[in-house]
Design a protein around this motif. Structure first.
Motif, short mmCIF file in Angstrom:
data_model
loop_
_atom_site.label_atom_id
_atom_site.label_comp_id
_atom_site.label_asym_id
_atom_site.label_seq_id
_atom_site.Cartn_x
_atom_site.Cartn_y
_atom_site.Cartn_z
N ALA A 1 0.58 -0.80 0.36
CA ALA A 1 0.05 0.43 -0.07
C ALA A 1 0.74 0.69 0.12
O ALA A 1 0.17 2.43 -0.38
N MET A 2 1.63 1.07 0.92
CA MET A 2 2.71 1.89 0.24
C MET A 2 3.18 2.29 -0.60
O MET A 2 4.59 3.31 -0.37
N LEU A 3 3.74 1.59 -1.26
CA LEU A 3 4.96 1.89 -2.28
C LEU A 3 4.08 2.94 -3.97
O LEU A 3 4.73 2.81 -4.81
N PHE A 4 2.28 3.50 -3.24
CA PHE A 4 1.99 3.84 -4.13
C PHE A 4 1.48 4.70 -4.41
O PHE A 4 0.56 5.32 -2.70
N PRO A 5 1.11 6.25 -4.44
CA PRO A 5 1.52 6.41 -6.27
C PRO A 5 3.21 6.32 -6.53
O PRO A 5 3.22 5.84 -7.13
N LEU A 6 4.26 6.59 -5.53
CA LEU A 6 5.52 6.97 -5.31
C LEU A 6 5.55 6.68 -3.84
O LEU A 6 5.18 6.71 -2.89
N PRO A 7 6.87 5.41 -4.52
CA PRO A 7 7.86 4.54 -2.91
C PRO A 7 8.19 5.40 -2.19
O PRO A 7 8.18 4.53 -0.49
N GLU A 8 8.19 6.92 -1.71
CA GLU A 8 8.63 7.23 -0.77
C GLU A 8 8.55 8.72 -1.05
O GLU A 8 7.88 9.47 -1.96
N GLY A 9 8.29 9.51 0.12
CA GLY A 9 7.06 10.96 0.66
C GLY A 9 6.02 11.26 0.05
O GLY A 9 5.48 10.13 0.52
#
Length: 187
Positions: free
Chosen positions: A88-96
């Motif tokens: 779930a934390m990989l999207f929309p981008l994996p960090e920030g």
């Protein structure tokens, strides 16, 4: 709920929406690269428009999926590359912290069992599996249990595409798609 009947009234006119907030406080307790506990979360904004219920066009549907990701997750701390513990934390981008419109899909039924579709497709939303799926918020969180790892290198998460499907009720029995191989969740 449906404050003053507003949500039910909009649904009768073909407009439905769903907002969800999922929060994670996870940690690596043994192994991994770092033994750390982190807090992160995501919001999902789902909008569905049924043009026939609004009195416009029979068989036309528009689906939007917006996403917000925030906080720091344990995916990098875990030491796994192919199958991070929290998809779930990989999207929309994996960090920030990021907010993006990852799907704008137009679907048109040309008969009771044939549908054509196109637009910006969120491929994880399109994936139907018997036990996994759910974007890591409705079922399993581990990437390997939600998304076939072999597709990770070949299928983009959010991209432009089009296709068609033969339907049996609400289930596709055959699908043919063409899509851009570039991942473009924030454009």
């Amino acid at each position: 709920g449906s404050w003053w009947g507003l949500r039910d009234g909009l649904a009768e006119q073909g407009l439905t929406f769903d907002l969800s907030l999922t929060q994670f406080y996870q940690g690596v307790t043994a192994g991994g690269l770092n033994r750390a506990f982190e807090y992160s979360g995501r919001n999902d904004y789902l909008f569905h428009f049924d043009a026939a219920r609004s009195g416009f066009w029979s068989g036309l549907y528009v689906d939007l999926h917006g996403e917000t990701r925030y906080g720091t997750d344990i995916n990098n701390d875990s030491g796994t590359i192919l199958s991070p513990p929290n998809i779930a934390m990989l999207f929309p981008l994996p960090e920030g912290t990021h907010t993006a419109l990852t799907a704008v899909k137009f679907s048109q039924y040309v008969s009771d069992s044939v549908v054509v579709f196109g637009g910006k497709l969120n491929m994880l939303d399109e994936l139907v599996q018997p036990f996994g799926a759910g974007r890591g918020v409705d079922a399993f969180m581990n990437t390997g249990l939600v998304f076939p790892v072999v597709l990770d290198r070949t299928v983009p998460y959010s991209t432009l595409g089009a296709g068609g499907a033969i339907m049996q009720g609400k289930r596709a029995v055959f699908t043919l798609m063409a899509f851009d191989t570039r991942n473009t969740p924030t454009t």
